[in-house]
Enzyme design. Structure first.
Site, PDB file in Angstrom:
ATOM      1  N   GLU A   1       0.847  -1.197   0.000  1.00  0.00           N
ATOM      2  CA  GLU A   1       0.000   0.000   0.000  1.00  0.00           C
ATOM      3  C   GLU A   1       0.879   1.241   0.000  1.00  0.00           C
ATOM      4  O   GLU A   1       2.102   1.143   0.193  1.00  0.00           O
ATOM      5  CB  GLU A   1      -0.936  -0.018   1.217  1.00  0.00           C
TER       6      GLU A   1
ATOM      7  N   HIS B   1      -8.969   9.481   2.651  1.00  0.00           N
ATOM      8  CA  HIS B   1      -8.527   8.396   1.766  1.00  0.00           C
ATOM      9  C   HIS B   1      -8.691   8.893   0.334  1.00  0.00           C
ATOM     10  O   HIS B   1      -9.722   9.474  -0.004  1.00  0.00           O
ATOM     11  CB  HIS B   1      -9.369   7.145   2.003  1.00  0.00           C
TER      12      HIS B   1
ATOM     13  N   ARG C   1      -0.741   8.718   1.738  1.00  0.00           N
ATOM     14  CA  ARG C   1      -2.136   9.058   1.487  1.00  0.00           C
ATOM     15  C   ARG C   1      -2.433  10.554   1.411  1.00  0.00           C
ATOM     16  O   ARG C   1      -3.274  10.984   0.627  1.00  0.00           O
ATOM     17  CB  ARG C   1      -2.926   8.482   2.660  1.00  0.00           C
TER      18      ARG C   1
ATOM     19  N   HIS D   1     -11.389   9.399   6.252  1.00  0.00           N
ATOM     20  CA  HIS D   1     -11.166   7.965   6.429  1.00  0.00           C
ATOM     21  C   HIS D   1     -10.715   7.577   7.833  1.00  0.00           C
ATOM     22  O   HIS D   1     -11.108   6.522   8.330  1.00  0.00           O
ATOM     23  CB  HIS D   1     -10.110   7.524   5.420  1.00  0.00           C
TER      24      HIS D   1
ATOM     25  N   ARG E   1      -1.375   8.837   9.125  1.00  0.00           N
ATOM     26  CA  ARG E   1      -1.193   7.409   9.387  1.00  0.00           C
ATOM     27  C   ARG E   1      -0.726   6.674   8.139  1.00  0.00           C
ATOM     28  O   ARG E   1      -1.281   6.837   7.050  1.00  0.00           O
ATOM     29  CB  ARG E   1      -2.523   6.802   9.835  1.00  0.00           C
TER      30      ARG E   1
HETATM   31  P1  FAD Z   1     -13.954   0.380  15.875  1.00  0.00           P
HETATM   32  O1  FAD Z   1     -13.684  -0.873  15.179  1.00  0.00           O
HETATM   33  O2  FAD Z   1     -14.455   1.520  15.070  1.00  0.00           O
HETATM   34  O3  FAD Z   1     -14.993   0.036  17.016  1.00  0.00           O
HETATM   35  C1  FAD Z   1     -15.582   1.054  17.794  1.00  0.00           C
HETATM   36  C2  FAD Z   1     -16.514   0.394  18.782  1.00  0.00           C
HETATM   37  O4  FAD Z   1     -16.957   1.369  19.721  1.00  0.00           O
HETATM   38  C3  FAD Z   1     -17.767  -0.188  18.147  1.00  0.00           C
HETATM   39  O5  FAD Z   1     -18.073  -1.400  18.769  1.00  0.00           O
HETATM   40  C4  FAD Z   1     -18.830   0.844  18.481  1.00  0.00           C
HETATM   41  O6  FAD Z   1     -20.119   0.298  18.569  1.00  0.00           O
HETATM   42  C5  FAD Z   1     -18.368   1.289  19.849  1.00  0.00           C
HETATM   43  N1  FAD Z   1     -18.871   2.600  20.258  1.00  0.00           N
HETATM   44  C6  FAD Z   1     -18.708   3.797  19.647  1.00  0.00           C
HETATM   45  N2  FAD Z   1     -19.345   4.759  20.348  1.00  0.00           N
HETATM   46  C7  FAD Z   1     -19.920   4.137  21.412  1.00  0.00           C
HETATM   47  C8  FAD Z   1     -20.719   4.576  22.485  1.00  0.00           C
HETATM   48  N3  FAD Z   1     -21.111   5.875  22.642  1.00  0.00           N
HETATM   49  N4  FAD Z   1     -21.152   3.658  23.390  1.00  0.00           N
HETATM   50  C9  FAD Z   1     -20.821   2.344  23.261  1.00  0.00           C
HETATM   51  N5  FAD Z   1     -20.054   1.882  22.273  1.00  0.00           N
HETATM   52  C10 FAD Z   1     -19.608   2.773  21.360  1.00  0.00           C
HETATM   53  N6  FAD Z   1      -7.022   0.030   9.069  1.00  0.00           N
HETATM   54  C11 FAD Z   1      -6.050  -0.853   8.775  1.00  0.00           C
HETATM   55  O7  FAD Z   1      -5.089  -1.002   9.542  1.00  0.00           O
HETATM   56  N7  FAD Z   1      -6.127  -1.600   7.644  1.00  0.00           N
HETATM   57  C12 FAD Z   1      -7.154  -1.492   6.763  1.00  0.00           C
HETATM   58  O8  FAD Z   1      -7.192  -2.181   5.766  1.00  0.00           O
HETATM   59  C13 FAD Z   1      -8.170  -0.550   7.037  1.00  0.00           C
HETATM   60  N8  FAD Z   1      -9.207  -0.384   6.186  1.00  0.00           N
HETATM   61  C14 FAD Z   1     -10.219   0.450   6.526  1.00  0.00           C
HETATM   62  C15 FAD Z   1     -11.336   0.550   5.687  1.00  0.00           C
HETATM   63  C16 FAD Z   1     -12.405   1.360   6.042  1.00  0.00           C
HETATM   64  C17 FAD Z   1     -13.602   1.446   5.140  1.00  0.00           C
HETATM   65  C18 FAD Z   1     -12.356   2.101   7.256  1.00  0.00           C
HETATM   66  C19 FAD Z   1     -13.495   2.980   7.655  1.00  0.00           C
HETATM   67  C20 FAD Z   1     -11.245   2.013   8.077  1.00  0.00           C
HETATM   68  C21 FAD Z   1     -10.179   1.202   7.728  1.00  0.00           C
HETATM   69  N9  FAD Z   1      -9.058   1.074   8.555  1.00  0.00           N
HETATM   70  C22 FAD Z   1      -8.075   0.186   8.240  1.00  0.00           C
HETATM   71  C23 FAD Z   1      -9.035   1.712   9.860  1.00  0.00           C
HETATM   72  C24 FAD Z   1      -9.408   0.680  10.934  1.00  0.00           C
HETATM   73  O9  FAD Z   1     -10.456  -0.130  10.440  1.00  0.00           O
HETATM   74  C25 FAD Z   1      -9.845   1.324  12.223  1.00  0.00           C
HETATM   75  O10 FAD Z   1      -8.945   2.321  12.605  1.00  0.00           O
HETATM   76  C26 FAD Z   1      -9.930   0.299  13.339  1.00  0.00           C
HETATM   77  O11 FAD Z   1     -10.727  -0.777  12.955  1.00  0.00           O
HETATM   78  C27 FAD Z   1     -10.496   0.933  14.590  1.00  0.00           C
HETATM   79  O12 FAD Z   1     -10.755  -0.079  15.535  1.00  0.00           O
HETATM   80  P2  FAD Z   1     -11.257   0.308  16.969  1.00  0.00           P
HETATM   81  O13 FAD Z   1     -11.366  -0.947  17.733  1.00  0.00           O
HETATM   82  O14 FAD Z   1     -10.448   1.405  17.528  1.00  0.00           O
HETATM   83  O15 FAD Z   1     -12.714   0.940  16.713  1.00  0.00           O
HETATM   84  C1  SIN Z   2      -7.291   0.526   2.422  1.00  0.00           C
HETATM   85  O1  SIN Z   2      -7.529  -0.664   2.263  1.00  0.00           O
HETATM   86  O2  SIN Z   2      -6.983   1.301   1.526  1.00  0.00           O
HETATM   87  C2  SIN Z   2      -7.382   1.070   3.787  1.00  0.00           C
HETATM   88  C3  SIN Z   2      -6.163   0.718   4.527  1.00  0.00           C
HETATM   89  C4  SIN Z   2      -6.075   1.553   5.758  1.00  0.00           C
HETATM   90  O3  SIN Z   2      -6.902   2.415   5.993  1.00  0.00           O
HETATM   91  O4  SIN Z   2      -5.110   1.350   6.498  1.00  0.00           O
END
Ligand code: FAD
Ligand code: SIN
Length: 532
Positions: free
Chosen positions: A117, A241, A289, A350, A385
């Site tokens: 990437e 993104h 990015r 993103h 990032r």
């Molecule tokens: P999340 O997975 O967002 O979980 C948040 C949790 O908090 C959820 O369960 C939600 O319900 C809960 N929550 C929120 N507010 C409240 C509240 N008020 N009360 C109770 N619960 C609450 N990163 C990579 O490293 N590789 C990738 O390929 C990649 N692709 C991505 C593609 C997309 C489309 C997106 C949007 C992001 C991508 N990212 C990627 C970023 C990555 O997915 C996120 O940064 C990561 O998953 C965040 O995980 P987290 O556990 O911090 O939060």
């Molecule tokens: C992507 O697949 O382009 C997202 C990867 C990331 O957000 O880290």
């Protein structure tokens, strides 16, 4: 003193929350709350994969350097080393949980397949086709559901932390004893008391009109932490993104960076010019990015386009379908055959690089509160990032939080009696339209005034709008019973406020913060830290 039912409360069931839960559950009883469904966070949506040094020709030093280059020097080197050196072990644990990462053919050794990437100097992204997040989320949930020490409670929207001095403003002093959460089915606010609380509530992407993030990414965790007295840092570093699908019906479908990693080219839709040559001749489509998103934004604005083209049709159809089956099917359903045609794309918000500052032990400013994942600013990402470093951060800091809590368990006091949520002075809302109107307005002005290219004048306009709306929203919050929509609106506005204040405070352009009024980069990189 009362003995709560659970030892540790975790807010969020994504990669960070569930990693912490599984580690803690070896010795402690854990309650995990999630807004909406257990799979509603960004984790389930991740496409590209997880960055880790696994190739013989790659080194930790390379990954550290790429992370710091993408982060424009604002990263904390100690944190970067801490995370990157733990990446291979994190991937091993996911394999043990049954995540079916893609592998090379057996006759070629059967090693994990590594894709590439933007900003990475080597192939180092492990993945499950183009739907890595879903596979990770499923595996973590399966393990959590099978664990007797973990209780999962979806449908709970946390409102605020229970703190030592609830309702007052302070920094770094109030002890956190859990959280008040709205039961989305009954409308009642419950108290969830625990000796230790981990915040893993994800980012604030939905503060922008166009975002790849799921509906619930409304900055709840950041706003709750701020109200309880935590500092926030680098909130101006909002990542856009470069390639979100442009489609009038489907507004937030990501086209993974791995498409560019496997040869996808960015083209002017009318002339076919491969324009990255004009912005970053060496790295082209695989520049970090922020560079590619600004180039796309510039092309769209300069030529009055609706979108630019991302084209991978020069590769073999079977290769494209094999690597990107989810995207291929989705686009085909919308009438686009990516093996034959270019994909129309636009930049979209993103990832939230800023957030609640944490140390390597995942501790926040407040005793009793740890945090992990996108809600935090750990020092890993700096001003931008590096792709696929964020799931990794969730695994490393989720584990760090759990380990620190277990190591200091005997030092944690039992909670004092906690009062119930008081709703004696509020009534049911009679003007739901206010919520929708304000929500739409915030997202629109954030997109127009606080987007990829900024100016002080636009930021001041946004600050002015936020000031007006804050009075209205707080007044509404003070008079009506809470609903998830209202809680989110309040948090969305607070997140917008923190972003704009941080952006106004940075008098330079660095990484994701690009302002026409201060185009130069200062010699010394400094975090923007806001204190409540
Ligand atoms: P999340 O997975 O967002 O979980 C948040 C949790 O908090 C959820 O369960 C939600 O319900 C809960 N929550 C929120 N507010 C409240 C509240 N008020 N009360 C109770 N619960 C609450 N990163 C990579 O490293 N590789 C990738 O390929 C990649 N692709 C991505 C593609 C997309 C489309 C997106 C949007 C992001 C991508 N990212 C990627 C970023 C990555 O997915 C996120 O940064 C990561 O998953 C965040 O995980 P987290 O556990 O911090 O939060
Ligand atoms: C992507 O697949 O382009 C997202 C990867 C990331 O957000 O880290």
């Amino acid at each position: 003193m009362v003995e709560p039912q659970h030892d540790v409360l975790i807010i969020g069931s994504g990669a960070a929350g569930l990693t912490a839960a599984l580690e803690l559950a070896q010795s402690r009883k854990v309650l995990v709350l999630a807004k909406g469904s257990l799979t509603g966070g960004s984790t389930a949506w991740a496409q590209g994969g997880i960055a880790a040094v696994l190739d013989a020709g790659d080194t930790f030093d390379n990954h550290i350097r790429d992370t710091m280059v993408a982060g424009a020097g604002l990263n904390d080197r100690e944190t970067v080393e801490f995370v990157i050196e733990r990446a291979p072990a994190a991937i091993d644990r996911l394999c043990e949980l049954g995540v079916p990462f893609n592998r090379e053919k057996l006759e070629e050794g059967g090693d994990l397949h590594l894709t590439r990437e933007g900003g990475h100097s080597h192939r180092r992204i492990v993945h499950v086709d183009d739907a890595t997040g879903w596979a990770v989320q499923e595996a973590l949930l399966r393990a959590a559901e099978a664990n007797d020490n973990i209780t999962l409670l979806p449908g709970r929207t946390c409102v605020d932390f229970i703190t030592g001095r609830h309702g007052e403003t302070y920094s770094g002093e109030g002890r956190v004893w859990g959280a008040y959460a709205l039961d989305e089915a009954t409308g009642q606010v419950e108290k969830h008391v625990a000796k230790a609380t981990i915040l893993a509530a994800g980012g604030a992407g939905r503060v922008y009109q166009f975002s790849t993030a799921p509906r619930g990414a409304t900055g709840d965790g950041i706003a709750m932490a701020w109200r309880a007295g935590c500092r926030v840092s680098n909130m101006e570093m909002m990542q856009f993104h470069p390639t979100c699908l442009y489609n009038l019906e489907v507004k937030n479908f990501l086209i993974t960076e791995a498409v560019r990693g496997e040869g996808g080219r960015l083209l002017h839709p009318e002339t076919g010019h491969r324009y990255m040559v004009d912005y970053d001749k060496e790295r082209m489509e695989l520049a970090p990015r922020d560079v590619v998103a600004r180039a796309n934004d510039d092309q769209i604005k300069r030529y009055g386009l609706d979108y630019v083209h991302l084209d991978i049709s020069h590769r073999e159809p079977d290769f494209v379908k094999g690597h990107f089956p989810t995207i291929y099917e989705k686009l085909l359903g919308l009438g686009i055959d990516m093996t034959k045609q270019p994909i129309p794309v636009v930049p979209a918000q993103h990832y939230t690089c800023g957030g609640v500052p944490v140390g390597l032990d995942a501790r926040t400013d407040l005793p009793g509160l740890w945090a992990a994942g996108e809600v935090t600013e750990s020092g890993l990402h700096g001003a931008n990032r590096l792709a696929s470093n964020s799931l990794l951060e969730c695994f490393v800091f989720g584990e760090a939080a759990a380990k620190d809590i277990c190591a200091h368990w005997d030092e944690l006091d039992a909670p004092p009696p906690i009062r119930d949520w008081d709703e004696s002075r509020v009534t049911d809302s009679d003007e739901e339209v206010v919520i929708k109107q304000n929500w739409t307005e915030i997202r629109r002005f954030m997109w127009n005034y606080v987007g990829i290219v900024r100016t002080t004048k636009r930021l001041e306009r946004a600050a002015h709008r936020i000031k007006l709306l804050s009075g209205e929203v707080e007044d509404y919050y003070g008079h009506f019973r809470v609903t998830t929509d209202l809680i989110e609106l309040r948090n969305l506005l607070k997140a917008a406020d923190l972003i704009v204040r941080s952006a106004l405070a940075r008098h330079e352009s660095r990484g994701l913060h690009f302002t026409l009024d201060y185009p130069e980069t200062d010699e010394v990189a400094r975090d923007t830290v806001l204190v409540p």
